[in-house]
Design an enzyme around this catalytic site. Sequence first.
Site, short mmCIF file in Angstrom:
data_model
loop_
_atom_site.label_atom_id
_atom_site.label_comp_id
_atom_site.label_asym_id
_atom_site.label_seq_id
_atom_site.Cartn_x
_atom_site.Cartn_y
_atom_site.Cartn_z
N ASP A 1 9.29 -89.01 3.91
CA ASP A 1 9.88 -87.82 3.60
C ASP A 1 11.18 -87.52 4.46
OD1 ASP A 1 8.52 -87.26 5.71
OD2 ASP A 1 7.74 -85.24 4.85
N ASP B 1 12.85 -86.88 11.51
CA ASP B 1 13.49 -85.94 12.73
C ASP B 1 13.44 -86.62 14.07
OD1 ASP B 1 13.35 -83.38 14.00
OD2 ASP B 1 12.01 -82.49 12.99
N PHE C 1 14.76 -76.58 10.31
CA PHE C 1 13.37 -77.15 9.87
C PHE C 1 13.35 -76.82 8.38
CE2 PHE C 1 8.90 -76.93 8.89
CZ PHE C 1 8.44 -77.79 9.70
N VAL C 2 13.18 -77.78 7.55
CA VAL C 2 13.27 -77.68 6.16
C VAL C 2 12.07 -78.01 5.39
CG1 VAL C 2 15.83 -78.27 6.13
CG2 VAL C 2 14.02 -80.34 6.03
N ASP D 1 6.67 -79.89 4.48
CA ASP D 1 5.86 -78.47 4.51
C ASP D 1 6.05 -77.69 5.93
OD1 ASP D 1 4.46 -80.57 6.13
OD2 ASP D 1 2.67 -78.90 6.00
N ARG E 1 5.15 -77.36 0.17
CA ARG E 1 5.44 -78.83 -0.23
C ARG E 1 6.02 -78.72 -1.74
NH1 ARG E 1 3.98 -82.55 3.36
NH2 ARG E 1 2.11 -82.15 4.51
#
Length: 164
Positions: free
Chosen positions: A85, A88, A137-138, A144, A150
Amino acid sequence: MAHRIDEVAAVIDKDYAGRDPLLVGVLNGAVMTMADLCRAMKIHCHMDWMAVSSYGAGTRSSGVVRILKDLTTDIEDRDVLIVEDIIDTGLTLSYLVQNLRTRNPRSLEIMAMFRKPEAISAPVDVKYIGYDIPNEFVVGFGLDYAGRYRNLTDVATLAEHVYK
């Protein structure tokens, strides 16, 4: 996002033409990406799942990677495409790649729907990228915070008051 997934799927179709890749989705976040990606692909593929964690309920990686669910498929001499997904720091994915390489796949590549270039601290070679995004932070589209958000169809920055 559907348009971008179609574009990435077309490149994957071309790159894996005549082969039968195994898509390895990284749970839970990659469920949306994996579902949309494999439906957009024209070539035949197999799917399996792994669950790894380095976040817990926080907004920053703990740096400690744990395998919560391993593959059920033997990947020796297989073309493997990890579907993520988001990248980071890259710590979790770097660990996962090292782990999977010990299993002797024929090839091992990475597709990530989102990547935060400014946050990366562990080098990972990502062949297919949906979008580069800012170091925030997405949530949404599988991403999530503590198991929530989500199911949002759009991606949004998590407001600080939610986690502070």
